[in-house]
Design a protein around this motif. Structure first.
Motif, PDB file in Angstrom:
ATOM      1  N   ILE A 353       0.820  -1.206   0.000  1.00 13.04           N
ATOM      2  CA  ILE A 353       0.000   0.000   0.000  1.00 13.04           C
ATOM      3  C   ILE A 353       0.864   1.270   0.000  1.00 13.04           C
ATOM      4  O   ILE A 353       0.447   2.308  -0.543  1.00 13.04           O
ATOM      5  CB  ILE A 353      -0.974  -0.006   1.214  1.00 13.04           C
ATOM      6  CG1 ILE A 353      -1.977   1.147   1.104  1.00 13.04           C
ATOM      7  CG2 ILE A 353      -0.203   0.049   2.522  1.00 13.04           C
ATOM      8  CD1 ILE A 353      -2.845   1.107  -0.121  1.00 13.04           C
ATOM      9  N   TYR A 354       2.082   1.216   0.534  1.00  7.53           N
ATOM     10  CA  TYR A 354       2.910   2.421   0.590  1.00  7.53           C
ATOM     11  C   TYR A 354       3.339   2.878  -0.805  1.00  7.53           C
ATOM     12  O   TYR A 354       3.697   4.046  -0.995  1.00  7.53           O
ATOM     13  CB  TYR A 354       4.142   2.187   1.463  1.00  7.53           C
ATOM     14  CG  TYR A 354       4.917   3.452   1.725  1.00  7.53           C
ATOM     15  CD1 TYR A 354       4.377   4.473   2.506  1.00  7.53           C
ATOM     16  CD2 TYR A 354       6.188   3.644   1.179  1.00  7.53           C
ATOM     17  CE1 TYR A 354       5.069   5.658   2.733  1.00  7.53           C
ATOM     18  CE2 TYR A 354       6.895   4.822   1.400  1.00  7.53           C
ATOM     19  CZ  TYR A 354       6.326   5.822   2.170  1.00  7.53           C
ATOM     20  OH  TYR A 354       7.018   7.002   2.388  1.00  7.53           O
ATOM     21  N   SER A 355       3.300   1.991  -1.797  1.00 11.22           N
ATOM     22  CA  SER A 355       3.659   2.394  -3.159  1.00 11.22           C
ATOM     23  C   SER A 355       2.633   3.354  -3.747  1.00 11.22           C
ATOM     24  O   SER A 355       2.887   3.983  -4.779  1.00 11.22           O
ATOM     25  CB  SER A 355       3.792   1.166  -4.069  1.00 11.22           C
ATOM     26  OG  SER A 355       2.550   0.494  -4.226  1.00 11.22           O
ATOM     27  N   TYR A 356       1.466   3.506  -3.094  1.00  9.48           N
ATOM     28  CA  TYR A 356       0.430   4.436  -3.550  1.00  9.48           C
ATOM     29  C   TYR A 356       0.537   5.796  -2.855  1.00  9.48           C
ATOM     30  O   TYR A 356      -0.367   6.619  -2.982  1.00  9.48           O
ATOM     31  CB  TYR A 356      -0.961   3.837  -3.300  1.00  9.48           C
ATOM     32  CG  TYR A 356      -1.270   2.657  -4.190  1.00  9.48           C
ATOM     33  CD1 TYR A 356      -1.913   2.829  -5.399  1.00  9.48           C
ATOM     34  CD2 TYR A 356      -0.909   1.368  -3.805  1.00  9.48           C
ATOM     35  CE1 TYR A 356      -2.194   1.746  -6.224  1.00  9.48           C
ATOM     36  CE2 TYR A 356      -1.184   0.280  -4.625  1.00  9.48           C
ATOM     37  CZ  TYR A 356      -1.828   0.479  -5.828  1.00  9.48           C
ATOM     38  OH  TYR A 356      -2.100  -0.599  -6.646  1.00  9.48           O
ATOM     39  N   HIS A 357       1.639   6.014  -2.128  1.00  9.02           N
ATOM     40  CA  HIS A 357       1.788   7.267  -1.380  1.00  9.02           C
ATOM     41  C   HIS A 357       1.640   8.497  -2.273  1.00  9.02           C
ATOM     42  O   HIS A 357       0.932   9.452  -1.916  1.00  9.02           O
ATOM     43  CB  HIS A 357       3.149   7.280  -0.668  1.00  9.02           C
ATOM     44  CG  HIS A 357       3.592   8.630  -0.227  1.00  9.02           C
ATOM     45  ND1 HIS A 357       2.931   9.347   0.755  1.00  9.02           N
ATOM     46  CD2 HIS A 357       4.624   9.423  -0.645  1.00  9.02           C
ATOM     47  CE1 HIS A 357       3.537  10.513   0.929  1.00  9.02           C
ATOM     48  NE2 HIS A 357       4.565  10.589   0.087  1.00  9.02           N
ATOM     49  N   GLU A 358       2.303   8.506  -3.421  1.00  7.04           N
ATOM     50  CA  GLU A 358       2.254   9.673  -4.302  1.00  7.04           C
ATOM     51  C   GLU A 358       0.824   9.953  -4.761  1.00  7.04           C
ATOM     52  O   GLU A 358       0.393  11.110  -4.803  1.00  7.04           O
ATOM     53  CB  GLU A 358       3.162   9.450  -5.516  1.00  7.04           C
ATOM     54  CG  GLU A 358       4.639   9.353  -5.183  1.00  7.04           C
ATOM     55  CD  GLU A 358       5.206  10.682  -4.699  1.00  7.04           C
ATOM     56  OE1 GLU A 358       4.682  11.726  -5.132  1.00  7.04           O
ATOM     57  OE2 GLU A 358       6.161  10.662  -3.893  1.00  7.04           O
ATOM     58  N   LEU A 359       0.084   8.916  -5.142  1.00  3.53           N
ATOM     59  CA  LEU A 359      -1.297   9.096  -5.599  1.00  3.53           C
ATOM     60  C   LEU A 359      -2.187   9.604  -4.469  1.00  3.53           C
ATOM     61  O   LEU A 359      -3.060  10.451  -4.686  1.00  3.53           O
ATOM     62  CB  LEU A 359      -1.846   7.782  -6.150  1.00  3.53           C
ATOM     63  CG  LEU A 359      -1.238   7.278  -7.457  1.00  3.53           C
ATOM     64  CD1 LEU A 359      -1.812   5.903  -7.802  1.00  3.53           C
ATOM     65  CD2 LEU A 359      -1.501   8.260  -8.588  1.00  3.53           C
ATOM     66  N   ILE A 360      -1.963   9.093  -3.264  1.00  3.38           N
ATOM     67  CA  ILE A 360      -2.781   9.511  -2.119  1.00  3.38           C
ATOM     68  C   ILE A 360      -2.440  10.954  -1.735  1.00  3.38           C
ATOM     69  O   ILE A 360      -3.332  11.770  -1.471  1.00  3.38           O
ATOM     70  CB  ILE A 360      -2.556   8.553  -0.933  1.00  3.38           C
ATOM     71  CG1 ILE A 360      -3.024   7.141  -1.304  1.00  3.38           C
ATOM     72  CG2 ILE A 360      -3.296   9.050   0.300  1.00  3.38           C
ATOM     73  CD1 ILE A 360      -2.587   6.067  -0.329  1.00  3.38           C
ATOM     74  N   ALA A 361      -1.161  11.288  -1.735  1.00  5.60           N
ATOM     75  CA  ALA A 361      -0.751  12.641  -1.369  1.00  5.60           C
ATOM     76  C   ALA A 361      -1.266  13.680  -2.361  1.00  5.60           C
ATOM     77  O   ALA A 361      -1.582  14.814  -1.984  1.00  5.60           O
ATOM     78  CB  ALA A 361       0.774  12.718  -1.282  1.00  5.60           C
ATOM     79  N   SER A 362      -1.389  13.286  -3.637  1.00  6.31           N
ATOM     80  CA  SER A 362      -1.884  14.212  -4.659  1.00  6.31           C
ATOM     81  C   SER A 362      -3.404  14.284  -4.700  1.00  6.31           C
ATOM     82  O   SER A 362      -3.957  15.099  -5.438  1.00  6.31           O
ATOM     83  CB  SER A 362      -1.357  13.801  -6.035  1.00  6.31           C
ATOM     84  OG  SER A 362      -1.889  12.541  -6.421  1.00  6.31           O
ATOM     85  N   GLY A 363      -4.076  13.420  -3.936  1.00  6.93           N
ATOM     86  CA  GLY A 363      -5.528  13.434  -3.897  1.00  6.93           C
ATOM     87  C   GLY A 363      -6.201  12.567  -4.943  1.00  6.93           C
ATOM     88  O   GLY A 363      -7.427  12.544  -5.034  1.00  6.93           O
ATOM     89  N   GLU A 364      -5.417  11.822  -5.738  1.00  4.24           N
ATOM     90  CA  GLU A 364      -6.007  10.952  -6.750  1.00  4.24           C
ATOM     91  C   GLU A 364      -6.667   9.729  -6.127  1.00  4.24           C
ATOM     92  O   GLU A 364      -7.575   9.152  -6.711  1.00  4.24           O
ATOM     93  CB  GLU A 364      -4.947  10.515  -7.759  1.00  4.24           C
ATOM     94  CG  GLU A 364      -4.402  11.643  -8.607  1.00  4.24           C
ATOM     95  CD  GLU A 364      -3.415  11.142  -9.637  1.00  4.24           C
ATOM     96  OE1 GLU A 364      -3.734  10.144 -10.311  1.00  4.24           O
ATOM     97  OE2 GLU A 364      -2.331  11.737  -9.775  1.00  4.24           O
ATOM     98  N   CYS A 365      -6.199   9.313  -4.984  1.00  2.00           N
ATOM     99  CA  CYS A 365      -6.767   8.166  -4.262  1.00  2.00           C
ATOM    100  C   CYS A 365      -6.879   8.514  -2.785  1.00  2.00           C
ATOM    101  O   CYS A 365      -6.239   9.446  -2.299  1.00  2.00           O
ATOM    102  CB  CYS A 365      -5.900   6.917  -4.421  1.00  2.00           C
ATOM    103  SG  CYS A 365      -5.859   6.216  -6.065  1.00  2.00           S
TER     104      CYS A 365
END
Length: 451
Positions: A353-365
């Motif tokens: 799940i940590y590989s999605y950090h960039e997407l989560i930080a940008s608000g995409e997820c």
């Protein structure tokens, strides 16, 4: 309307939304407080209309596949024994689906059921094209799908659309492919006959067409495979092709499209995401080589271990989750609010799940954890209806310990949470999981040691 539905199904439907099917006219009706939707399945031609309280006028609208159970059996929201209200709803949904399926015809419903999308336009193709379209759908489903996507490649309006499709059905199959920009050869026709119906997708076919134009030898390479699915075609048409052996790609192409292929596709997406995350954290990875499905799992698991051993220097706050936490005896979901918490979630659950950090930080997820009824990590994103402009939330993925798949009942609860729908939607006198908060602490089986 209630009397009509009662006559068709043997009992009164729920009051909040009314559905009915008129078998004499082949019309399907859906009544909501703010709109009326009508689908005509046959003569003089298939059509779908929508009238909303805001516009007050009828508009053409392509129905989505779930409207309501056109060509796919309805799925229960929860196990049938949960409440009598749900049992009545499931019985009503099944009766309505059986009426529609009987009207369309068993063979046609079976053919449409093989596809993952565009079911309405494929039904229109079968009605407009008659026996020629039926034979094409039986023998070359991907080519039939391409005809149903006619407007994507050659925009035409009104009656000219289906007139053009009917004229194409009279042509040779290689000529049909040439009309859509693919190679005009028997080899290309054979390639399309090997593409599984569930793999058909406009974006994928655009990629395939581009690659066949730029690399003529690719058609010969594709001819060696007995089957193709979405995942195998995307790999072959991408820069990942040298990393996979023929044996591995053939095994991927033969996977079950419902359970096995999505898992492999998810593993591959995670591998690419973890490689990017590791590179951003100063640990670039060499390219991998996949010779079998087991080899793909080995590469994935090794990257998960490396990702979760990272020591991030800063804790980036994600902000308040868009959906509030819910803590009740039957459902407990909490939002994850920062990168340190996300990294800890990945380490505890042994997944990526940590590989999605960039997407989560940008608000995409967005991301959350479920504690009850089972321990899961939930990834979801915002959606927008292109017709109404209404926004909502849809599930991107949900995984347990070491990427274990969730229980179907937990998945249904997550979907209801994302849609903010009541479990007992069809019985307004019952309390719902979203009414109020449960006092007390977290249940013992989901204690702090698992967080």
């Amino acid at each position: 309307m209630s009397e009509k539905i009662a006559a068709c199904s043997g009992f009164s439907p729920p009051a909040r939304k009314a559905l009915s099917f008129d078998p004499e006219r082949g019309k399907l009706y859906k009544f909501s407080p703010d709109r009326i939707e009508v689908i005509r399945l046959g003569a003089p031609y298939p059509a779908a209309y929508l009238k909303t309280a805001r516009t007050g006028t009828w508009q053409n609208r392509i129905p989505k596949s779930p409207f309501p159970w056109l060509f796919f059996p309805p799925q229960p929201l929860l196990p049938e024994g949960q409440s009598q209200a749900l049992q009545r709803y499931i019985a009503f949904a099944n009766a309505l689906y059986e009426d529609v399926a009987a009207w369309v015809g068993e063979e046609k419903v079976g053919l449409l059921g093989r596809y993952g999308n565009r079911s309405w336009l494929l039904h229109c193709l079968l009605v407009h094209g008659g026996e020629r379209a039926l034979e094409l759908t039986r023998s070359n489903p991907a080519l039939a799908w391409l005809l149903s996507a006619h407007a994507v490649y050659h925009p035409l309006a009104g009656k000219r659309y289906w007139r053009s499709v009917r004229s194409l059905l009279d042509k040779k199959r290689r000529e049909i492919l040439a009309y859509f920009g693919f190679p005009s050869s028997e080899a290309a026709v054979k390639l399309f006959s090997r593409i599984r119906p569930d793999a058909c997708d406009t974006g994928l076919f655009f990629i395939l067409r581009k690659q066949l134009r730029e690399s003529p030898d690719l058609l010969r390479q594709l001819s060696f495979y007995p089957l193709h699915n979405s995942t195998s075609l995307r790999i072959i048409c991408s820069r990942l092709r040298p990393q996979f052996s023929y044996r591995a790609l053939a095994a991927i192409a033969a996977l079950d499209p419902v359970r096995e292929e999505p898992e492999i596709s998810s593993r591959l997406r995670d591998i690419l995401g973890m490689r990017k995350a590791l590179a951003l954290n100063g640990d670039p990875q060499p390219w991998f080589e996949i010779r079998s499905l087991a080899g793909l799992e080995t590469v994935h698991d090794a990257l998960v271990d490396q990702l979760n051993q990272l020591d991030p220097e800063e804790d980036l706050a994600y902000g308040e989750p868009p959906l509030p936490d819910i803590r009740r005896s039957g459902l407990w979901i909490e939002g994850i609010r920062g990168s340190a918490e996300l990294h800890q979630e990945g380490r505890a659950m042994r997944h990526c799940i940590y590989s999605y950090h960039e997407l989560i930080a940008s608000g995409e997820c967005c991301v959350a954890r479920m504690l009850v009824p089972e321990r899961l990590t939930i990834l979801y994103r915002e959606t927008c209806d292109r017709f109404s402009g209404a926004t909502g939330w849809e599930l991107e993925d949900a995984r347990g310990f070491r990427n274990a798949l969730p229980d179907p009942a937990s998945l249904r609860l997550i979907h209801l949470w994302l849609q903010r729908q009541d479990i007992d939607l069809w019985d307004p006198n019952q309390l719902t999981i979203f009414d109020g908060w449960d006092p007390g602490e977290l249940p013992a089986e989901c204690g702090a040691g698992e967080l």
